[in-house]
Structures are given as C-alpha cells and as structure tokens.
Design a protein around this motif. Structure first.
Motif, PDB file in Angstrom:
ATOM      1  N   ASN A   6     -24.465 -19.650  37.591  1.00  0.00           N
ATOM      2  CA  ASN A   6     -23.526 -20.077  38.636  1.00  0.00           C
ATOM      3  C   ASN A   6     -23.705 -19.329  39.955  1.00  0.00           C
ATOM      4  OD1 ASN A   6     -22.142 -17.575  38.363  1.00  0.00           O
ATOM      5  ND2 ASN A   6     -20.806 -18.411  36.788  1.00  0.00           N
ATOM      6  N   ALA A   7     -24.493 -18.226  39.931  1.00  0.00           N
ATOM      7  CA  ALA A   7     -24.694 -17.474  41.168  1.00  0.00           C
ATOM      8  C   ALA A   7     -25.977 -16.657  41.084  1.00  0.00           C
ATOM      9  CB  ALA A   7     -23.510 -16.554  41.446  1.00  0.00           C
ATOM     10  N   TYR A  33     -24.183  -7.601  35.140  1.00  0.00           N
ATOM     11  CA  TYR A  33     -24.884  -8.878  35.080  1.00  0.00           C
ATOM     12  C   TYR A  33     -25.314  -9.140  33.631  1.00  0.00           C
ATOM     13  CZ  TYR A  33     -25.393  -8.329  40.151  1.00  0.00           C
ATOM     14  OH  TYR A  33     -25.153  -8.149  41.498  1.00  0.00           O
ATOM     15  N   THR A  77     -18.910 -21.543  31.859  1.00  0.00           N
ATOM     16  CA  THR A  77     -18.815 -21.506  33.324  1.00  0.00           C
ATOM     17  C   THR A  77     -20.012 -20.841  33.985  1.00  0.00           C
ATOM     18  OG1 THR A  77     -17.544 -19.425  33.254  1.00  0.00           O
ATOM     19  CG2 THR A  77     -16.302 -21.499  33.226  1.00  0.00           C
ATOM     20  N   GLU A  87     -33.711 -20.805  45.834  1.00  0.00           N
ATOM     21  CA  GLU A  87     -32.756 -21.006  46.925  1.00  0.00           C
ATOM     22  C   GLU A  87     -32.484 -22.492  47.159  1.00  0.00           C
ATOM     23  OE1 GLU A  87     -34.661 -19.077  50.145  1.00  0.00           O
ATOM     24  OE2 GLU A  87     -34.387 -17.044  49.343  1.00  0.00           O
ATOM     25  N   GLU A  99     -23.993 -14.911  36.563  1.00  0.00           N
ATOM     26  CA  GLU A  99     -24.694 -14.519  37.781  1.00  0.00           C
ATOM     27  C   GLU A  99     -25.946 -13.752  37.393  1.00  0.00           C
ATOM     28  OE1 GLU A  99     -24.049 -12.181  42.048  1.00  0.00           O
ATOM     29  OE2 GLU A  99     -22.393 -12.330  40.608  1.00  0.00           O
ATOM     30  N   ALA A 102     -29.407 -26.540  40.463  1.00  0.00           N
ATOM     31  CA  ALA A 102     -28.795 -25.905  39.296  1.00  0.00           C
ATOM     32  C   ALA A 102     -29.856 -25.107  38.561  1.00  0.00           C
ATOM     33  CB  ALA A 102     -28.183 -26.957  38.367  1.00  0.00           C
ATOM     34  N   GLY A 156     -26.362 -14.366  46.181  1.00  0.00           N
ATOM     35  CA  GLY A 156     -25.355 -14.828  47.123  1.00  0.00           C
ATOM     36  C   GLY A 156     -25.150 -16.324  47.173  1.00  0.00           C
ATOM     37  N   ARG A 157     -25.946 -17.078  46.416  1.00  0.00           N
ATOM     38  CA  ARG A 157     -25.789 -18.532  46.403  1.00  0.00           C
ATOM     39  C   ARG A 157     -25.074 -18.962  45.132  1.00  0.00           C
ATOM     40  NH1 ARG A 157     -29.880 -23.672  46.907  1.00  0.00           N
ATOM     41  NH2 ARG A 157     -28.288 -25.149  46.281  1.00  0.00           N
ATOM     42  N   ARG A 158     -24.204 -19.979  45.253  1.00  0.00           N
ATOM     43  CA  ARG A 158     -23.495 -20.545  44.119  1.00  0.00           C
ATOM     44  C   ARG A 158     -24.209 -21.811  43.664  1.00  0.00           C
ATOM     45  NH1 ARG A 158     -20.209 -16.868  42.090  1.00  0.00           N
ATOM     46  NH2 ARG A 158     -19.204 -18.577  40.973  1.00  0.00           N
ATOM     47  N   TYR A 159     -24.184 -22.035  42.336  1.00  0.00           N
ATOM     48  CA  TYR A 159     -24.828 -23.209  41.752  1.00  0.00           C
ATOM     49  C   TYR A 159     -23.817 -23.991  40.919  1.00  0.00           C
ATOM     50  CZ  TYR A 159     -29.168 -20.850  43.001  1.00  0.00           C
ATOM     51  OH  TYR A 159     -30.177 -20.226  43.680  1.00  0.00           O
ATOM     52  N   THR A 160     -24.000 -25.299  40.887  1.00  0.00           N
ATOM     53  CA  THR A 160     -23.132 -26.151  40.075  1.00  0.00           C
ATOM     54  C   THR A 160     -23.632 -26.183  38.635  1.00  0.00           C
ATOM     55  OG1 THR A 160     -24.458 -28.106  40.595  1.00  0.00           O
ATOM     56  CG2 THR A 160     -22.591 -27.622  42.032  1.00  0.00           C
TER      57      THR A 160
END
Length: 279
Positions: free
Chosen positions: A252-253, A166, A127, A234, A130, A238, A256-260
């Motif tokens: 995945n992060a 982390y 999954t 930014e 970060e 991915a 503050g930004r989430r990634y697929t």
C-alpha cells in the motif's frame, strides 16, 4: 513456544557435523515450506526446485534420496505438536576436508526441521504493507540465479537495515535493477500488465511466484518477466510481494507513494488455494 523437531541425516538431533560443507562453505540448498493440517503445502514444487538446484550445484540427489527427504518431512509433520508449522529442508554436499574443491564420493547431507509457524497480522493481507528500500545490493551471478542456495549473507545484511517498522524490504542488484524482497518475490501492475523481475542474474525464483505466473496465464492475464527499475515502481498502479509462508501481501506504500489494492490481487488467494490442490 513449541519445541522444534529436527532430523539430521535421519537421526533425531539438533546439530550436524562441523565438517559438513554446508556449514563450512554454504555448499548446499534449502527449501522453506508452510505446513497446514500436518501436510506440507506445494511439496512437489519445492522438491522440483531443490532438484534443479542440486543439478546446477552438482550435488547428487536421486529419486531414492528425494523419497527419503519427503518421508522424513511427512513423519515430522505427523509428530509435531501443532497442525500448522514451518518446514525447512536443507541439502548439503556432505562432509569434506579443508579446501574449496568439492570432494568426490561424498554422501549428501540432509536436515529436515519443523518449527512453530509465525503469525502475521491479518492487515498485511487485507489492507497491505509498506515496503522498505534496502541499501544492500545483490551481486550478479547467473550461475546461482534462481536457486535457493545456502549463501544468504546479502539477505542478512539487507534485513539488518531496519527493525520491525516495515514488514519487508526491497532489494536491488548492484546495477540498480529491482530483484526481490529480502524474503519474497515482487509483482506489480502497470498499464494493465502484470510484471515481475527477471531472475536470470540473481535472486530466488519462488514457488509461489511460479504458481502466480502460471495462474495468471491460465486466466488470460498478461504477465511478463522483465527488468524493473525504481521508475517502474513509481509508475505502477499496484504491487504485491509473495512467498510460501505469507502467500501474498499487497503493497500500500513505498517511497512516499500510496498504492491501491488492485482487483487482480484479490485473485491471488483462490489461485494459491488451487495451487495447493494441484500438488
């Protein structure tokens, strides 16, 4: 906890000479390998990088010494208590007196060590993780860029910036370019193109990084080594980090930004397996 096995210049002990230039000046190189079923993974790639580093640092590493290192590593793999382990090879310029000037006629020193392999959470691969952004910057030195030399104080300082909240931290050079993780290389997907930082100024050119670049090109996926900045991360679709022990971890992060978890990242596992078969 399994007891490590260590050979120092072929002798079974856990300490070397205080006169060794690797100890005094960081005058040497190292390789870290995963061991699976008592076999060092991608040994050919690691020895090739060690050979290139020795050439650039002008440390004599001939075919005979390389064969000795390989034989010692394989013997420790057979003797270790567990079939999975972490191997570390250290090559130094050898013993020398006081002063920075490399002595002539010195026999290179070598350390081969096997220790217990760390167990990472499966979630890191399944999954993602970060990433932490480190404040410590890497100095620019093309003469040392790419090779895995023993001078790792920048990485030590960067890794000291966080505890265990982390799994990995991202490091920039002093001009702000994204270079790598503290222990890994970085890949990102942007506009359908696979990108990874250029490492001609600083950073370590990982063996898994090279394997992924080769595999992507082989499978018709555009891949480019280029200068990357925070803005590129930014805008990325991915990201993933890689090294010889973890293989790859999707990101995945970050900031503050989430990634697929992009489809191409699911290709990395079979690429790495195929890379093992080739070595």
């Amino acid at each position: 906890m399994l007891s490590p096995l260590t050979l120092v210049n072929g002798l079974a002990c856990a300490h070397g000479s205080v006169l060794d230039r690797g100890f005094a000046y960081g005058d040497g190189l190292f390789e870290t390998l995963a061991v699976d079923q008592r076999s060092p993974l991608r040994l050919d790639r690691h020895l090739a990088r060690l050979r290139e580093g020795a050439r650039r640092l002008r440390i004599p590493l001939d075919d005979q010494l390389e064969a000795v290192i390989s034989d010692e590593l394989r013997s420790l793999c057979e003797a270790f208590e567990a079939p999975q382990a972490v191997a570390k090879i250290i090559l130094t310029r050898g013993e020398g007196g006081r002063g920075y000037r490399p002595p002539t006629g010195v026999q290179p020193g070598r350390i081969v060590r096997l220790s217990e392999r760390p167990v990472f959470p499966r979630s890191h691969e399944e999954t993602g993780i970060e990433l932490f952004l480190c404040e410590t910057r890497l100095g620019i030195n093309p003469a040392l860029a790419g090779i895995k030399h023993l001078n790792r104080l920048e990485q030590v300082l960067a890794r000291s910036e966080w505890e265990d909240e982390y799994p990995e931290g991202l490091v920039r050079d002093i001009e702000g370019r994204i270079v790598e993780g503290t222990m890994s290389n970085l890949f990102l997907l942007k506009n359908g193109e696979l990108l990874t930082p250029r490492l001609h100024r600083c950073g370590v050119a990982g063996t898994v990084r090279a394997l992924i670049i080769e595999s992507a090109q082989k499978h018709g996926i555009a891949v480019r080594e280029t200068d990357l900045w925070l803005k590129d991360l930014e805008e990325a679709d991915a990201m993933a980090v890689t090294n010889s022990l973890i293989g790859y971890w999707p990101v995945n992060a970050f900031q503050g930004r989430r990634y697929t978890i992009a489809p191409w990242q699911r290709l990395l596992a079979p690429w790495l397996k195929e890379g093992v078969k080739q070595c």
